[in-house]
Write a protein that holds these residues in place. Structure first.
Motif, mmCIF file in Angstrom:
data_model
loop_
_atom_site.group_PDB
_atom_site.id
_atom_site.type_symbol
_atom_site.label_atom_id
_atom_site.label_comp_id
_atom_site.label_asym_id
_atom_site.label_seq_id
_atom_site.Cartn_x
_atom_site.Cartn_y
_atom_site.Cartn_z
ATOM 1 N N MET A 1 0.854 -1.171 0.000
ATOM 2 C CA MET A 1 0.000 0.000 0.000
ATOM 3 C C MET A 1 0.896 1.228 0.000
ATOM 4 N N PRO A 2 1.323 1.709 -1.166
ATOM 5 C CA PRO A 2 2.315 2.784 -1.242
ATOM 6 C C PRO A 2 1.843 4.122 -0.683
ATOM 7 N N CYS A 3 0.546 4.336 -0.551
ATOM 8 C CA CYS A 3 0.072 5.635 -0.069
ATOM 9 C C CYS A 3 0.031 5.715 1.459
ATOM 10 N N VAL A 4 0.452 4.649 2.131
ATOM 11 C CA VAL A 4 0.401 4.607 3.592
ATOM 12 C C VAL A 4 1.787 4.879 4.167
ATOM 13 N N ASN A 5 1.832 5.761 5.139
ATOM 14 C CA ASN A 5 3.074 6.030 5.857
ATOM 15 C C ASN A 5 3.040 5.288 7.184
ATOM 16 N N LEU A 6 4.114 4.614 7.492
ATOM 17 C CA LEU A 6 4.231 3.900 8.758
ATOM 18 C C LEU A 6 5.258 4.597 9.632
ATOM 19 N N LEU A 7 4.950 4.668 10.909
ATOM 20 C CA LEU A 7 5.883 5.209 11.881
ATOM 21 C C LEU A 7 6.150 4.102 12.888
ATOM 22 N N VAL A 8 7.393 3.724 13.015
ATOM 23 C CA VAL A 8 7.772 2.686 13.970
ATOM 24 C C VAL A 8 8.372 3.365 15.188
ATOM 25 N N VAL A 9 7.802 3.074 16.349
ATOM 26 C CA VAL A 9 8.300 3.635 17.597
ATOM 27 C C VAL A 9 9.034 2.513 18.334
ATOM 28 N N PRO A 10 10.361 2.529 18.364
ATOM 29 C CA PRO A 10 11.111 1.475 19.052
ATOM 30 C C PRO A 10 10.716 1.423 20.538
ATOM 31 N N THR A 11 10.407 0.229 20.990
ATOM 32 C CA THR A 11 9.890 0.055 22.348
ATOM 33 C C THR A 11 10.375 -1.264 22.922
ATOM 34 N N LEU A 12 10.786 -1.257 24.177
ATOM 35 C CA LEU A 12 11.098 -2.513 24.859
ATOM 36 C C LEU A 12 9.799 -3.288 25.029
ATOM 37 N N MET A 13 9.824 -4.571 24.746
ATOM 38 C CA MET A 13 8.613 -5.379 24.822
ATOM 39 C C MET A 13 8.622 -6.397 25.954
ATOM 40 N N GLN A 14 9.776 -6.637 26.525
ATOM 41 C CA GLN A 14 9.835 -7.574 27.646
ATOM 42 C C GLN A 14 11.053 -7.238 28.492
ATOM 43 N N GLY A 15 11.005 -7.696 29.718
ATOM 44 C CA GLY A 15 12.140 -7.481 30.619
ATOM 45 C C GLY A 15 12.032 -6.180 31.384
ATOM 46 N N ASP A 16 13.130 -5.847 32.061
ATOM 47 C CA ASP A 16 13.169 -4.638 32.885
ATOM 48 C C ASP A 16 12.934 -3.397 32.032
ATOM 49 N N GLY A 17 12.031 -2.551 32.480
ATOM 50 C CA GLY A 17 11.746 -1.291 31.788
ATOM 51 C C GLY A 17 10.747 -1.401 30.660
ATOM 52 N N ALA A 18 10.303 -2.612 30.341
ATOM 53 C CA ALA A 18 9.380 -2.784 29.215
ATOM 54 C C ALA A 18 8.040 -2.108 29.478
ATOM 55 N N GLU A 19 7.528 -2.253 30.684
ATOM 56 C CA GLU A 19 6.216 -1.680 31.007
ATOM 57 C C GLU A 19 6.207 -0.166 30.780
ATOM 58 N N SER A 20 7.175 0.528 31.343
ATOM 59 C CA SER A 20 7.214 1.993 31.177
ATOM 60 C C SER A 20 7.525 2.375 29.731
ATOM 61 N N SER A 21 8.319 1.573 29.038
ATOM 62 C CA SER A 21 8.642 1.841 27.634
ATOM 63 C C SER A 21 7.389 1.749 26.764
ATOM 64 N N VAL A 22 6.572 0.734 26.990
ATOM 65 C CA VAL A 22 5.330 0.565 26.218
ATOM 66 C C VAL A 22 4.375 1.720 26.517
ATOM 67 N N VAL A 23 4.242 2.073 27.787
ATOM 68 C CA VAL A 23 3.354 3.177 28.172
ATOM 69 C C VAL A 23 3.809 4.476 27.514
ATOM 70 N N GLN A 24 5.084 4.779 27.577
ATOM 71 C CA GLN A 24 5.610 6.015 26.976
ATOM 72 C C GLN A 24 5.410 6.018 25.459
ATOM 73 N N SER A 25 5.634 4.891 24.823
ATOM 74 C CA SER A 25 5.464 4.817 23.367
ATOM 75 C C SER A 25 4.001 5.000 22.972
ATOM 76 N N LEU A 26 3.104 4.412 23.746
ATOM 77 C CA LEU A 26 1.672 4.605 23.479
ATOM 78 C C LEU A 26 1.288 6.069 23.616
ATOM 79 N N GLN A 27 1.749 6.697 24.681
ATOM 80 C CA GLN A 27 1.427 8.108 24.905
ATOM 81 C C GLN A 27 2.013 8.990 23.808
ATOM 82 N N LEU A 28 3.225 8.681 23.384
ATOM 83 C CA LEU A 28 3.874 9.430 22.311
ATOM 84 C C LEU A 28 3.080 9.307 21.010
ATOM 85 N N ALA A 29 2.758 8.084 20.631
ATOM 86 C CA ALA A 29 2.025 7.854 19.381
ATOM 87 C C ALA A 29 0.642 8.492 19.431
#
Length: 159
Positions: A1-29
């Motif tokens: 789908m060439p007309c779609v722009n994707l933004l990837v927000v790097p986020t820790l998904m497991q381990g120490d700091g993952a919970e706050s990383s996911v929350v911050q990435s959600l809030q940012l997006a």
């Protein structure tokens, strides 16, 4: 789908700091302009690997998003609390993209169908307005305005 722009927000998904990383990435997006949908996705793993998506902070962050959220955590058999609060659950990250992005050919067919309907409706509207205009042109007051004025002057003279 060439007309779609994707933004990837790097986020820790497991381990120490993952919970706050996911929350911050959600809030940012969620705070970014022109974001149509947020996909929270990661591949499968053990229940421990996916545990970040069962935490209260992550669940509340998903629920607080104004932007629609698709949860695509793990594989088809994996369920997390994030799935329960998201606007849509996809069985896998790949399936999430298939659900969000229509097939290009299907979308083009839909646009062509809507275009044809628009042309049909517009043509009908113009024809109805043209018929109304033709009826006005044929009215006695438009064909013989001097007679209408003479009738009005006569009524005025009588009064």
């Amino acid at each position: 789908m060439p007309c779609v722009n994707l933004l990837v927000v790097p986020t820790l998904m497991q381990g120490d700091g993952a919970e706050s990383s996911v929350v911050q990435s959600l809030q940012l997006a969620d705070a970014m302009p022109n974001i149509d949908v947020i996909v929270v996705g990661r591949g499968g793993g053990s229940i421990e690997d996916l545990w970040t998506f069962n935490t209260e902070a992550v669940v509340r962050a998903i629920a607080a998003c104004n932007t629609p959220v698709v949860s695509a955590i793990g594989h088809e058999t994996d369920y997390t609390l994030a799935d329960m609060v998201a606007d849509l659950r996809a069985p896998t990250p790949s399936a999430a993209m298939e659900l969000i992005l229509q097939n290009k050919e299907d979308m083009l067919r839909c646009v062509q169908m809507l275009r044809a309907k628009l042309v049909e409706l517009t043509s009908g509207y113009i024809e109805r307005k043209q018929d109304g205009l033709d009826a006005l042109r044929g009215a006695r007051c438009m064909r013989f305005p001097h007679e209408m004025l003479a009738d009005r002057f006569q009524s005025l003279d009588i009064l």
